[in-house]
Write a protein that holds these residues in place. Structure first.
Motif, short mmCIF file in Angstrom:
data_model
loop_
_atom_site.label_atom_id
_atom_site.label_comp_id
_atom_site.label_asym_id
_atom_site.label_seq_id
_atom_site.Cartn_x
_atom_site.Cartn_y
_atom_site.Cartn_z
N SER A 1 -12.33 1.91 5.69
CA SER A 1 -12.50 3.22 5.88
C SER A 1 -13.66 3.64 6.61
O SER A 1 -13.66 4.66 7.42
N GLY B 1 -8.87 6.64 1.24
CA GLY B 1 -8.35 7.85 0.99
C GLY B 1 -9.21 8.51 -0.31
O GLY B 1 -9.89 7.80 -1.21
N GLY C 1 -7.86 9.71 -3.29
CA GLY C 1 -7.26 9.46 -4.39
C GLY C 1 -7.26 8.06 -4.68
O GLY C 1 -7.94 7.16 -3.95
N ASN D 1 -4.66 6.14 -5.72
CA ASN D 1 -3.09 5.44 -5.38
C ASN D 1 -2.61 5.72 -3.91
O ASN D 1 -1.49 5.67 -3.59
N SER D 2 -3.62 5.68 -2.90
CA SER D 2 -3.29 5.93 -1.56
C SER D 2 -3.30 4.67 -0.81
O SER D 2 -4.37 4.01 -0.91
N ASP E 1 -1.13 4.59 6.30
CA ASP E 1 0.40 4.74 6.61
C ASP E 1 1.00 3.48 7.01
O ASP E 1 2.25 3.17 7.28
N CYS F 1 3.52 1.67 5.17
CA CYS F 1 4.82 2.34 4.56
C CYS F 1 6.05 1.75 5.30
O CYS F 1 6.04 1.02 6.42
N GLY G 1 0.94 10.36 7.03
CA GLY G 1 0.59 10.86 5.53
C GLY G 1 1.77 10.19 4.51
O GLY G 1 1.72 10.48 3.19
N CYS G 2 2.59 9.24 4.75
CA CYS G 2 3.50 8.44 4.05
C CYS G 2 2.58 7.70 3.12
O CYS G 2 3.30 7.60 1.95
N GLN H 1 0.12 8.32 1.11
CA GLN H 1 -0.71 9.14 0.17
C GLN H 1 -0.11 9.27 -1.21
O GLN H 1 1.13 9.64 -1.46
N GLY H 2 -0.77 8.70 -2.23
CA GLY H 2 -0.24 8.48 -3.61
C GLY H 2 0.98 7.74 -3.91
O GLY H 2 1.69 7.77 -4.85
#
Length: 241
Positions: A127, A160, A162, A164-165, A168, A171, A177-178, A180-181
């Motif tokens: 990050s 992120g 949250g 649970n992110s 991307d 994915c 944004g795929c 996110q959560g």
């Protein structure tokens, strides 16, 4: 007359082996570069032993490349001094190659710990890392279809706002944004961690380095034997032309 024919045969065999050594030098350089790229482009490993073996092989490859030319000249001109120097240098190269093979084997044995620590460090610093740093890990996860170190939950608290992110790049279908959560959603995010995949990839590359170093060392030992035979013939005053 028989000795003359034998020495002539040894002379041309040594010349031929030096041509093989020249090709071996190129092989070592190419293998060393490929493994070095694999180690540093596949995953950022901050461990000296991880890159020591390929770097040594690159250096040895360059040296062998030039020593082979030196040996060819010595054999063709029947220079006792040049052939002797060729044998000594080749002996040092063999010792270095065996050392590189041992270093590669030792690194291979410690691979699990090194890869785990390196990947964990990358996930933790992701990050706040530079764009280049983030891109390196993103490419790793996309190319190997993996996420995190052991599994996708390694990103919890490291990415992120949250809990649970995931990036991307984790994915199944990489879109903005795929992640996110979707940390534990196996239909959207790869659940397998990158450690196992990276280990297998690096072990495969390192094994090729070890095999190449040992095979080439064996060929070079044969070259030293031929060189010693030619040296004996030259010193004894036999005509080998």
């Amino acid at each position: 007359m028989g000795v003359e024919g034998g020495m002539k045969c040894v002379k041309y065999l040594l010349f031929f082996f030096n041509f093989i050594f020249w090709l071996c030098g190129l092989t070592l350089i190419v293998l060393g570069v490929l493994v070095q790229v694999a180690v540093h482009n596949t995953v950022v490993i901050n461990n000296v032993s991880a890159s020591s073996a390929p770097i040594v092989l690159i250096v040895v490859g360059v040296v062998v490349f030039f020593i082979a030319f030196f040996g060819c000249c010595g054999a063709w001109k029947e220079s006792y001094c040049m052939v002797t120097m060729f044998s000594l240098l080749l002996g040092l190269i063999i010792i270095t190659e065996i050392g590189a093979a041992i270093a590669g084997y030792v690194f291979r044995g410690n691979l699990t710990v090194i890869v785990h620590e390196s990947l964990n460090d990358m996930v933790t610093k992701y990050s706040n890392g530079t764009d280049e740093f983030q891109k390196a890990l993103d490419n790793l996860q996309i190319d190997l279809k993996c996420c995190g170190v052991i599994n996708a939950t390694d990103w919890r608290g490291n990415f992120g706002p949250g809990t649970n992110s995931v990036p991307d790049s984790c994915c199944v279908n990489d879109t903005a944004g795929c992640g996110q959560g979707a940390m534990e959603d196996s239909s959207k995010v790869h659940q397998m961690g990158c450690q196992t995949v990276v280990e297998e990839l690096l072990k495969k590359n390192i094994m090729w380095v070890i095999v190449a170093a040992l095979v080439i060392a064996f060929l070079q030992i044969m070259g030293i034997i031929f060189a010693c035979m030619l040296m004996r013939g030259i010193r004894s005053g036999y005509e080998v032309m």
